[in-house]
Design a protein around this motif. Sequence first.
Motif, PDB file in Angstrom:
ATOM      1  N   ALA B 190     -16.627   2.651   2.872  1.00  0.00           N
ATOM      2  CA  ALA B 190     -15.412   3.362   3.279  1.00  0.00           C
ATOM      3  C   ALA B 190     -14.321   2.350   3.601  1.00  0.00           C
ATOM      4  CB  ALA B 190     -15.712   4.214   4.496  1.00  0.00           C
ATOM      5  N   PHE B 191     -13.086   2.688   3.266  1.00  0.00           N
ATOM      6  CA  PHE B 191     -11.933   1.805   3.522  1.00  0.00           C
ATOM      7  C   PHE B 191     -10.993   2.548   4.468  1.00  0.00           C
ATOM      8  CE2 PHE B 191     -12.764  -1.176  -0.018  1.00  0.00           C
ATOM      9  CZ  PHE B 191     -13.706  -0.441  -0.732  1.00  0.00           C
ATOM     10  N   PRO B 192     -11.300   2.584   5.770  1.00  0.00           N
ATOM     11  CA  PRO B 192     -10.525   3.433   6.687  1.00  0.00           C
ATOM     12  C   PRO B 192      -9.080   2.985   6.897  1.00  0.00           C
ATOM     13  CG  PRO B 192     -12.146   2.128   7.888  1.00  0.00           C
ATOM     14  CD  PRO B 192     -12.384   1.877   6.452  1.00  0.00           C
ATOM     15  N   SER B 193      -8.815   1.688   6.808  1.00  0.00           N
ATOM     16  CA  SER B 193      -7.423   1.276   7.047  1.00  0.00           C
ATOM     17  C   SER B 193      -7.043   0.091   6.160  1.00  0.00           C
ATOM     18  CB  SER B 193      -7.246   0.892   8.520  1.00  0.00           C
ATOM     19  OG  SER B 193      -8.079  -0.195   8.840  1.00  0.00           O
ATOM     20  N   TYR B 194      -5.785   0.072   5.795  1.00  0.00           N
ATOM     21  CA  TYR B 194      -5.236  -1.019   4.974  1.00  0.00           C
ATOM     22  C   TYR B 194      -4.193  -1.779   5.777  1.00  0.00           C
ATOM     23  CZ  TYR B 194      -7.521   0.231   0.578  1.00  0.00           C
ATOM     24  OH  TYR B 194      -8.457   0.443  -0.405  1.00  0.00           O
ATOM     25  N   GLN B 195      -3.971  -3.004   5.415  1.00  0.00           N
ATOM     26  CA  GLN B 195      -2.903  -3.795   6.032  1.00  0.00           C
ATOM     27  C   GLN B 195      -1.946  -4.239   4.926  1.00  0.00           C
ATOM     28  OE1 GLN B 195      -4.574  -7.525   7.603  1.00  0.00           O
ATOM     29  NE2 GLN B 195      -6.396  -7.136   6.360  1.00  0.00           N
ATOM     30  N   GLN B 196      -0.686  -4.448   5.310  1.00  0.00           N
ATOM     31  CA  GLN B 196       0.293  -4.908   4.339  1.00  0.00           C
ATOM     32  C   GLN B 196       0.684  -6.340   4.703  1.00  0.00           C
ATOM     33  OE1 GLN B 196       3.689  -2.348   3.983  1.00  0.00           O
ATOM     34  NE2 GLN B 196       4.068  -2.937   1.865  1.00  0.00           N
ATOM     35  N   VAL B 197       0.426  -7.260   3.787  1.00  0.00           N
ATOM     36  CA  VAL B 197       0.751  -8.668   4.034  1.00  0.00           C
ATOM     37  C   VAL B 197       1.591  -9.173   2.861  1.00  0.00           C
ATOM     38  CG1 VAL B 197      -0.189 -10.991   4.418  1.00  0.00           C
ATOM     39  CG2 VAL B 197      -1.439  -8.998   5.241  1.00  0.00           C
ATOM     40  N   GLN B 198       2.730  -9.729   3.156  1.00  0.00           N
ATOM     41  CA  GLN B 198       3.655 -10.247   2.141  1.00  0.00           C
ATOM     42  C   GLN B 198       3.844  -9.226   1.010  1.00  0.00           C
ATOM     43  OE1 GLN B 198       1.406 -14.317   2.740  1.00  0.00           O
ATOM     44  NE2 GLN B 198       3.038 -14.669   1.237  1.00  0.00           N
ATOM     45  N   GLY B 199       3.992  -7.974   1.435  1.00  0.00           N
ATOM     46  CA  GLY B 199       4.285  -6.905   0.477  1.00  0.00           C
ATOM     47  C   GLY B 199       3.093  -6.400  -0.309  1.00  0.00           C
ATOM     48  N   ARG B 200       1.900  -6.855   0.034  1.00  0.00           N
ATOM     49  CA  ARG B 200       0.705  -6.399  -0.698  1.00  0.00           C
ATOM     50  C   ARG B 200      -0.252  -5.668   0.242  1.00  0.00           C
ATOM     51  NH1 ARG B 200       0.286  -9.452  -5.358  1.00  0.00           N
ATOM     52  NH2 ARG B 200       1.919 -11.027  -5.479  1.00  0.00           N
ATOM     53  N   TYR B 201      -0.928  -4.689  -0.341  1.00  0.00           N
ATOM     54  CA  TYR B 201      -1.908  -3.937   0.441  1.00  0.00           C
ATOM     55  C   TYR B 201      -3.300  -4.541   0.266  1.00  0.00           C
ATOM     56  CZ  TYR B 201       1.364  -0.112   1.263  1.00  0.00           C
ATOM     57  OH  TYR B 201       2.424   0.634   1.678  1.00  0.00           O
TER      58      TYR B 201
END
Lengths: 433, 244
Positions: B190-201
Amino acid sequence: MNLYNKLSLAWSYFVKHIRRFAFLLVALGLGFGVITIMTSLSQGMTKNLYSAALNHYGGELFIIGYDQDHRNRMHMNQIPRIEAILEQWDYPMVQLIPRINYFGDGKLYFAGNSVGQKNVLGINWEDEAFNLNDLNILEGSLEDIREPQSIVISSQTAQQLKCRLGDDIILRVDTLQGQANTGHFIVRAIFKDPGLLGSYKSFIDLGEFQGLLNYGPEDISSLGIRFKKPPEVEELFKLYQILQEALPMAPFMETKEQLTHNIERQSWSGIRYFLIPLSLYVSQVDDLLKSMDILAYFLYLMISLIILVSIAVTYRLVIKDRTHEIGTMRALGMQKKDLTSLLLWESLFLFILSLFLGAVFAGIVLFILSRIPFSTIPGFELFMKKGRLIPQFSFFSSLMNIMLLLIITLPAVYFPARRASVMDLPHSLSGDN
Amino acid sequence: MKYKLIGIFFFLILFSLFSQDNREILQQVDSLASYMDHDFAAEYTIIEDKASGERSKTVAAVFRRDSLEKYVIIVLEPDISKGQGYLKVEGTLWFYDPESRRYNYTSSSDRFQNTNARNSDFTRSTLSQDYDVVNRQQVQLGVYPCQLLTLEANNNDVTYPKMKIWVDENYLVRKTEDYSLSGQLLRTTAFPSYQQVQGRYLPRQLLMVDALSRERSQITISRVNFNDLPDSTFSKQFLETVSR
């Protein structure tokens, strides 16, 4: 005096003095018994180890393919070609044993429990009856293993999986190409884990395993060969040369180090074939046995020395007690030569009776030992058959033991007998020593 | 006959549109999880809950150059495995053990440090290359409306021959199920949360459950950056140096 008269006279004296000989009888009998126990157990343990190794590896000589295109997995596929080569070799063989040995990565699952398997062996049930019959089956029977999806697992595996006979367990492996695959298997039999060579080992049908691993019908790991008499190095080298003409072969190897080096440190593409005798696999255990043999020979020597000293001292005392009797015989006209020979014949009866008593003693001790389960000693299962110590007797070793005892007894008896025979008559008659 | 031909023609058009559409979804998913124009570095923390109740923690530094299909992983924790490393170059994955100072071949389908993660979980996504979509349906996964794609491998090189993936409206993977060749569910992620770093997920956290052993792993990805790395990072010398 003729032989018959000497023998009957010696027998009557032996019977007359049997109480004097009692200690000697016990010492010689115990000595022979202990030596017999040691040699028969040592031979039995060696035979069981060899038999365990033969069952574990599936033969006395192996042609194994290592496939570096598929993670150096044991994999080969030239069975008809190899069979033709073996016919060309023309060495008497008993049986060819094709196997899949899935080494290291197989895992069994049941109800959330998992156990990694060191060896999952895909075998032809019929071909390996010799192997399966040697397993110490604790639960279930080998009669049902021909049913589809059968698996035979060790007690240790069953314990960790918390599964029982008849449970449906899952085997997870990777196909030849590296894809995950699983199969459901029914536990048909649980065997006693034989320690070093059997920890975490399970057996399934060769054909079913081929399907699970995405192997073709001629894809196996190794072809084991059983012989009536395993070939010597010269014969092996001859086979190696014929194989080399037809298949990409690894170098001819004579030590375990060479084998490890060639499998783990060399690189090639595709399948490379290895010709490996069983002795190469068991060389480390063989070293252990050799060390045990050295220890056994040392004990053997010590026991022999104790027997020699006991006989020499005791027999001298017996002769001393009989000095007067010996003098009387001389006075009655018996020649010195005849007297020596009479005393030696007496000792022969003593020797034969000791052998008999020693054999009975060894038989009782070995019977008791073979009924005691030694399986609690870690690693000791390797030297036992179905958890029991099985003594092994051979004509040669029995003859050797008898000869050894005879060699010890003869000088210990001869010199006091000779001394008593040649003693001055007045001294003998007076009982002076 | 004429109507039959027209029917087949329309079926083929619809089928090719369906396939095209599915492939595009997979390509979108791949593009979000692959970094072809920049290098990638991050720290992965894997907390493993064994069936026996034991808990273990593994921390690894991951460096990727997806454009050349290279990557390096260095184990930072636990102490017993510290300095062990993986290097993927020229199609070969090496495992380095600093104690023996030896390299051994390993496979991307092998378990990473005896956790539920596979070595292949640290590489770029190649779903569109390796799998065909055999079924697609619209489903609701918690708060996310998703496309559920059933995939089958089109080659033998992938670890899991069958997969199901749940892809949300932004082409972010929310859940995957990995199956064996015989169709047995092996692992759920499961991938419950994503982060955005330098415009990428990229995922902040992954939760993996081994369906057979019921062991659970939680992977947290932190200290992410997409700055270019020196070429020497993807070499045996680098592994040996950082392992000292």
